[in-house]
Design an enzyme around this catalytic site. Structure first.
Site, short mmCIF file in Angstrom:
data_model
loop_
_atom_site.label_atom_id
_atom_site.label_comp_id
_atom_site.label_asym_id
_atom_site.label_seq_id
_atom_site.Cartn_x
_atom_site.Cartn_y
_atom_site.Cartn_z
N ASP A 289 71.01 39.95 35.47
CA ASP A 289 71.63 40.62 36.61
C ASP A 289 71.29 39.95 37.94
OD1 ASP A 289 72.30 42.36 34.57
OD2 ASP A 289 71.97 44.15 35.77
N ASP B 110 66.19 53.61 41.03
CA ASP B 110 65.61 52.53 41.81
C ASP B 110 66.37 52.24 43.09
OD1 ASP B 110 63.42 52.12 40.22
OD2 ASP B 110 64.29 50.48 39.07
#
Length: 412
Positions: free
Chosen positions: A15, A124
């Site tokens: 990612d 997050d």
């Protein structure tokens, strides 16, 4: 004109590797990668070369382990924080430290934005951005996974892998481990993939290879091990008589706890964004430290001070979990917690055996336990007159008797 600078939280995985290249192309910006060493071990190998090869102009790899243990883990454990009765907040407590360092780098480099690879479904993103808002409100935040154009370009991992191959980004992606992990000094977490089925059993023999920090409790030593933790004002400062730094305490406890299969948790938790999520955690050292700290408090902490602090555990844990580490209410609670810990000093002995942490003794020079008063035998000090309990009970029973009388009269 100089290009805009963006500081990216970079792990080197699929990612963030793709995001690094995508940000550089989309924003025509200079990308400064940042990796916090908070105890990931070999996950940091080769990151500098990889980041620069992917297009970063610079990378910071900062060792934050001491700060993490001293200024984040220790205060949180003094507060006895436990989210939803099970989770020791290993991932949650790391995020404000990472974000704090990111904005420091952004200011030093003259960057106008920070970026992260957290998805729009998780916690997050909130933790990173609330920290940035509290510490550097002038710096903007880029969250690619919340941008429609990014999601359209990368609807799945196949597209991301193809993009990485096209741009020569070295990425290892396979179906061998169909779950995501996040590791630091306090724990390692596992989620997604086959774990999204709450009926899936990660403790099954066939899944032993998934775990990293601990052996299966069934495979732990058949002989129990004793360990002594020494506390000063709520912090563990020595193990088995050896003085240690907060970082060394965590490393030592992780090793001994992992050997005995301690600290595994499998839970379905409530994310801040509203959904339920299944997570599996290994927190060997933290589990030992949490247990020892509570036992130390039981001997040295005033009853009503303890009950007041305990009434704030759920609130404090939620603040950490939801990303409010730098919020004024967390700081206010922390001040109370710090005051509550001034006499939490002494030694706790524990027995570790096949996943269990068993109390085996506690002592303190400031113990509030008085055996003369507590004894069932005759009290030589005469500090407690058992006859006094008669009036104590009568006064506490008064409102119950009055209430009962009212109810009985109402039924007539």
């Amino acid at each position: 004109m100089a290009k805009e600078k963006i500081v990216l939280a970079y792990s080197g995985g699929l990612d963030t590797s793709v995001i690094l290249k995508w940000l550089k192309e989309t924003y025509d910006a200079e990308i400064i990668a940042f990796t916090a060493d908070i105890g990931q071990k070999d996950e940091l190998d080769g990151l500098e070369e990889k980041a620069l090869a992917t297009g970063a102009s610079k990378i910071y790899i900062d060792d934050l382990r001491d700060e993490f243990a001293r200024d984040f883990i220790n205060p949180m454990f003094q507060a006895a924080a436990l989210y939803e009765g099970q989770y020791l907040l290993g991932t949650s407590i790391a995020r404000p430290l990472i974000a704090k360092r990111m904005v420091e780098i952004a200011r030093a480099e003259g960057a106008t934005a920070i970026a992260h690879g957290a998805t729009g479904k998780g916690n997050d993103q909130v933790r990173f951005e609330l920290t940035a808002a509290a510490l550097a409100p002038e710096i903007s935040v880029i969250a690619p996974w919340r941008l429609e154009e990014f999601r359209e370009q990368f609807p799945g991992r196949a597209e991301m892998i193809a993009y990485a191959e096209k741009h020569g980004i070295p990425v290892t992606a396979s179906a061998a481990k169909p779950y995501s992990t996040d590791r630091n000094l306090l724990h390692i977490s596992f989620e997604s993939g086959m774990l999204e089925d709450p009926w899936f059993d990660p403790s099954a023999t066939s899944n032993k290879d998934m775990f990293v920090l601990s052996v299966d409790p069934e495979d732990a030593p058949d002989q129990a091990e004793y360990i002594e933790l020494e506390f000063e004002k709520g912090d563990c400062v020595a193990i088995n008589g050896t003085r240690l730094t907060p970082l060394q305490v965590m490393e030592t406890l992780n090793e001994v706890g992992g050997k005995h299969g301690i600290g595994r948790v499998d839970m379905v938790e409530n994310r801040f964004v509203g959904m339920k999520s299944r997570g599996v955690y290994e927190t060997p050292g933290g589990t030992i430290l949490f247990t020892a700290h509570r036992k130390m408090e039981s001997l040295t902490m005033d009853r009503d001070v303890m009950h007041l602090r305990d009434s704030l555990i759920s609130k404090y844990a939620s603040l950490v979990y939801n990303g409010f580490w730098f919020a004024p209410e967390r700081l206010a609670i922390q001040a109370l917690v710090t005051e509550s810990q001034k006499n939490v000093s002494g030694t706790v002995r524990l027995k570790l055996y096949k996943g269990n942490v068993i109390g085996a003794g506690v002592k303190s020079p400031v113990s509030l336990y008085n055996p003369d008063i507590a004894t069932m035998e005759a009290d030589p000090t005469k500090a407690y007159d058992q006859g006094d309990a008669t009036g104590f009970i009568r006064l506490n029973a008064l409102r119950l008797k009055v209430g009962s009388g009212v109810e009985q009269n109402a039924k007539k």
